[in-house]
Design an enzyme around this catalytic site. Structure first.
Site, PDB file in Angstrom:
ATOM      1  N   LYS A 167      31.062  44.968  33.121  1.00  0.00           N
ATOM      2  CA  LYS A 167      31.561  43.587  33.150  1.00  0.00           C
ATOM      3  C   LYS A 167      30.603  42.703  33.960  1.00  0.00           C
ATOM      4  O   LYS A 167      30.333  41.559  33.597  1.00  0.00           O
ATOM      5  CB  LYS A 167      32.966  43.561  33.746  1.00  0.00           C
ATOM      6  CG  LYS A 167      33.530  42.182  34.000  1.00  0.00           C
ATOM      7  CD  LYS A 167      33.806  41.376  32.732  1.00  0.00           C
ATOM      8  CE  LYS A 167      34.266  39.971  33.078  1.00  0.00           C
ATOM      9  NZ  LYS A 167      34.487  39.121  31.924  1.00  0.00           N
ATOM     10  N   LYS A 202      32.689  34.234  42.048  1.00  0.00           N
ATOM     11  CA  LYS A 202      33.165  35.541  42.519  1.00  0.00           C
ATOM     12  C   LYS A 202      32.414  36.659  41.800  1.00  0.00           C
ATOM     13  O   LYS A 202      31.935  37.609  42.405  1.00  0.00           O
ATOM     14  CB  LYS A 202      34.676  35.617  42.254  1.00  0.00           C
ATOM     15  CG  LYS A 202      35.371  36.885  42.612  1.00  0.00           C
ATOM     16  CD  LYS A 202      35.683  37.781  41.434  1.00  0.00           C
ATOM     17  CE  LYS A 202      36.515  37.167  40.328  1.00  0.00           C
ATOM     18  NZ  LYS A 202      36.807  38.054  39.222  1.00  0.00           N
TER      19      LYS A 202
HETATM   20  P1  NAD Z   1      44.197  33.245  37.285  1.00  0.00           P
HETATM   21  O1  NAD Z   1      43.884  32.840  38.669  1.00  0.00           O
HETATM   22  O2  NAD Z   1      44.501  32.207  36.266  1.00  0.00           O
HETATM   23  O3  NAD Z   1      45.451  34.262  37.289  1.00  0.00           O
HETATM   24  C1  NAD Z   1      45.689  35.201  38.304  1.00  0.00           C
HETATM   25  C2  NAD Z   1      47.195  35.362  38.476  1.00  0.00           C
HETATM   26  O4  NAD Z   1      47.436  36.358  39.483  1.00  0.00           O
HETATM   27  C3  NAD Z   1      47.891  34.073  38.962  1.00  0.00           C
HETATM   28  O5  NAD Z   1      49.036  33.819  38.185  1.00  0.00           O
HETATM   29  C4  NAD Z   1      48.261  34.386  40.420  1.00  0.00           C
HETATM   30  O6  NAD Z   1      49.422  33.729  40.842  1.00  0.00           O
HETATM   31  C5  NAD Z   1      48.459  35.890  40.345  1.00  0.00           C
HETATM   32  N1  NAD Z   1      48.329  36.569  41.630  1.00  0.00           N
HETATM   33  C6  NAD Z   1      47.332  36.436  42.538  1.00  0.00           C
HETATM   34  N2  NAD Z   1      47.536  37.294  43.574  1.00  0.00           N
HETATM   35  C7  NAD Z   1      48.679  37.970  43.298  1.00  0.00           C
HETATM   36  C8  NAD Z   1      49.395  38.989  43.975  1.00  0.00           C
HETATM   37  N3  NAD Z   1      48.986  39.483  45.144  1.00  0.00           N
HETATM   38  N4  NAD Z   1      50.535  39.470  43.414  1.00  0.00           N
HETATM   39  C9  NAD Z   1      50.977  38.975  42.223  1.00  0.00           C
HETATM   40  N5  NAD Z   1      50.318  38.004  41.526  1.00  0.00           N
HETATM   41  C10 NAD Z   1      49.192  37.512  42.056  1.00  0.00           C
HETATM   42  O7  NAD Z   1      42.968  34.153  36.801  1.00  0.00           O
HETATM   43  P2  NAD Z   1      42.555  34.520  35.297  1.00  0.00           P
HETATM   44  O8  NAD Z   1      41.638  33.482  34.764  1.00  0.00           O
HETATM   45  O9  NAD Z   1      43.756  34.929  34.534  1.00  0.00           O
HETATM   46  O10 NAD Z   1      41.639  35.799  35.593  1.00  0.00           O
HETATM   47  C11 NAD Z   1      42.173  37.029  36.017  1.00  0.00           C
HETATM   48  C12 NAD Z   1      41.044  38.042  36.140  1.00  0.00           C
HETATM   49  O11 NAD Z   1      40.410  38.196  34.858  1.00  0.00           O
HETATM   50  C13 NAD Z   1      39.933  37.634  37.121  1.00  0.00           C
HETATM   51  O12 NAD Z   1      39.449  38.766  37.769  1.00  0.00           O
HETATM   52  C14 NAD Z   1      38.894  37.015  36.206  1.00  0.00           C
HETATM   53  O13 NAD Z   1      37.600  37.095  36.765  1.00  0.00           O
HETATM   54  C15 NAD Z   1      39.032  37.873  34.964  1.00  0.00           C
HETATM   55  N6  NAD Z   1      38.648  37.221  33.697  1.00  0.00           N
HETATM   56  C16 NAD Z   1      38.989  35.911  33.458  1.00  0.00           C
HETATM   57  C17 NAD Z   1      38.602  35.322  32.253  1.00  0.00           C
HETATM   58  C18 NAD Z   1      38.925  33.861  31.940  1.00  0.00           C
HETATM   59  O14 NAD Z   1      38.340  33.320  30.992  1.00  0.00           O
HETATM   60  N7  NAD Z   1      39.811  33.199  32.671  1.00  0.00           N
HETATM   61  C19 NAD Z   1      37.900  36.059  31.295  1.00  0.00           C
HETATM   62  C20 NAD Z   1      37.609  37.392  31.561  1.00  0.00           C
HETATM   63  C21 NAD Z   1      37.981  37.967  32.771  1.00  0.00           C
END
Ligand code: NAD
Length: 300
Positions: A172, A240
């Site tokens: 990744k 990040k």
């Molecule tokens: P986001 O911030 O939109 O969602 C994260 C969720 O986790 C939020 O709803 C938050 O409230 C929750 N959260 C945080 N800490 C928590 C805890 N301790 N307990 C319970 N819930 C908790 O992030 P995202 O965009 O959905 O991305 C999530 C992961 O996927 C990241 O690692 C990101 O790098 C990866 N990712 C994101 C994308 C994208 O396009 N957004 C694409 C590929 C990978």
């Protein structure tokens, strides 16, 4: 067979992935620190768990989709964490993007408790999450991967076991390095094209038919050109990931000059208040810098 899936992290990606698990017929138990995110999933048919420990106890397997390494560690470790309250089939699948070193450590710690752990990050963005067409790269034991495969198939289409614990996260980070450098290349082309008075819509359309075509130019190009900042993947999350790339490169003594340069560009974007915007907003750094330089040149 896994029937009840626990899902923690219902953000941009997680809420769409959770919806696809429900569509595929899984009984979903969800948890998030944001109550509205939980309510939205409940409206789709999930049931809410007030705590991580409750979620673990009510699930066959658990999927995590959290922002960063400390978030994943916080739901795994400790008296209330999943290591103390594992799901019935002792399987935890982390689909967040986190440190490969931390993923290996979590895998080893959980293995000592008899719990299988897969690091299975994704590529494809919110659209891929929505359509259930994510690319999923999984590290961990082959047997655990085969048990998890039907669950992963509800969220993605290209699903590959890429090696032992941490290998998914390593791939990744390679993906993110390419994405970051590619976005930077597109920013430079757009800045040059704009300064030269080229119609950027035409530029994008033509380049998409040639050897410079890319997923980023296709999907993010329009938002860059139109100055739309709305986040699919936030600048903060890209930073990040680029930091994780640099840390791994440093640990392995691999010089990555282009990634280092892109990381500083993203730092600059965040310093200009773009952190919560989509990563296409990197173009604003280029645009600003090109405008300032040209204005100074003209007035010199
Ligand atoms: P986001 O911030 O939109 O969602 C994260 C969720 O986790 C939020 O709803 C938050 O409230 C929750 N959260 C945080 N800490 C928590 C805890 N301790 N307990 C319970 N819930 C908790 O992030 P995202 O965009 O959905 O991305 C999530 C992961 O996927 C990241 O690692 C990101 O790098 C990866 N990712 C994101 C994308 C994208 O396009 N957004 C694409 C590929 C990978």
């Amino acid at each position: 067979m896994i029937r009840k899936v626990g899902f923690i992290g219902l953000g941009t990606m997680g809420r769409r992935m959770a919806a696809n698990l429900i569509k595929a017929g899984y009984e979903l138990v969800v948890h998030d620190v944001v109550p509205n995110a939980v309510q939205d999933a409940v409206a789709l048919g999930a049931s809410a768990a007030a705590t991580v420990s409750e979620l673990g106890s009510r699930s066959d397997a658990v999927v995590l989709m959290l922002p960063n390494t400390p978030d994943v560690q916080s739901v795994i470790y400790g008296g209330e964490g999943l290591s103390s309250h594992p799901p019935a089939q002792n399987l935890i699948i982390d689909m967040s993007t986190i440190s490969p070193v931390a993923a290996r450590q979590i895998g080893a710690d959980l293995a000592a408790e008899g719990i299988a752990f897969l690091d299975a990050p994704v590529s494809g963005g919110p659209v891929g999450a929505q359509e259930g067409s994510l690319t999923i790269m999984a590290g961990g034991q082959a047997h655990a991967f085969e048990v998890a495969r039907p669950v992963l198939a509800a969220m993605g289409t290209t699903i590959t076991h890429v090696g032992s614990a941490g290998a998914g996260q390593t791939l990744k980070l390679c993906n993110q390095l390419i994405c970051g450098i590619n976005i930077q290349a597109i920013c430079e082309a757009l800045a040059l094209g704009r300064a030269a008075g080229v119609d950027l819509q035409i530029l994008r359309q033509v380049l998409m038919g040639g050897s410079a075509a890319s997923w980023m130019l296709d999907k993010l190009g329009p938002a860059m050109i139109n100055g739309e900042a709305k986040a699919g993947f936030r600048i903060d999350l890209m930073l990040k990931d680029l930091k994780l790339v640099q840390e791994l490169a440093f640990d392995l003594s691999v010089p990555l000059p282009a990634s280092a340069l892109v990381t500083t560009q993203y730092l600059e974007a965040r310093a200009h208040g773009e952190g919560a915007n989509g990563n296409q907003a990197l173009f604003s750094v280029y645009d600003r810098s090109a405008n300032q330089t040209r204005t100074r040149e003209k007035s010199a």
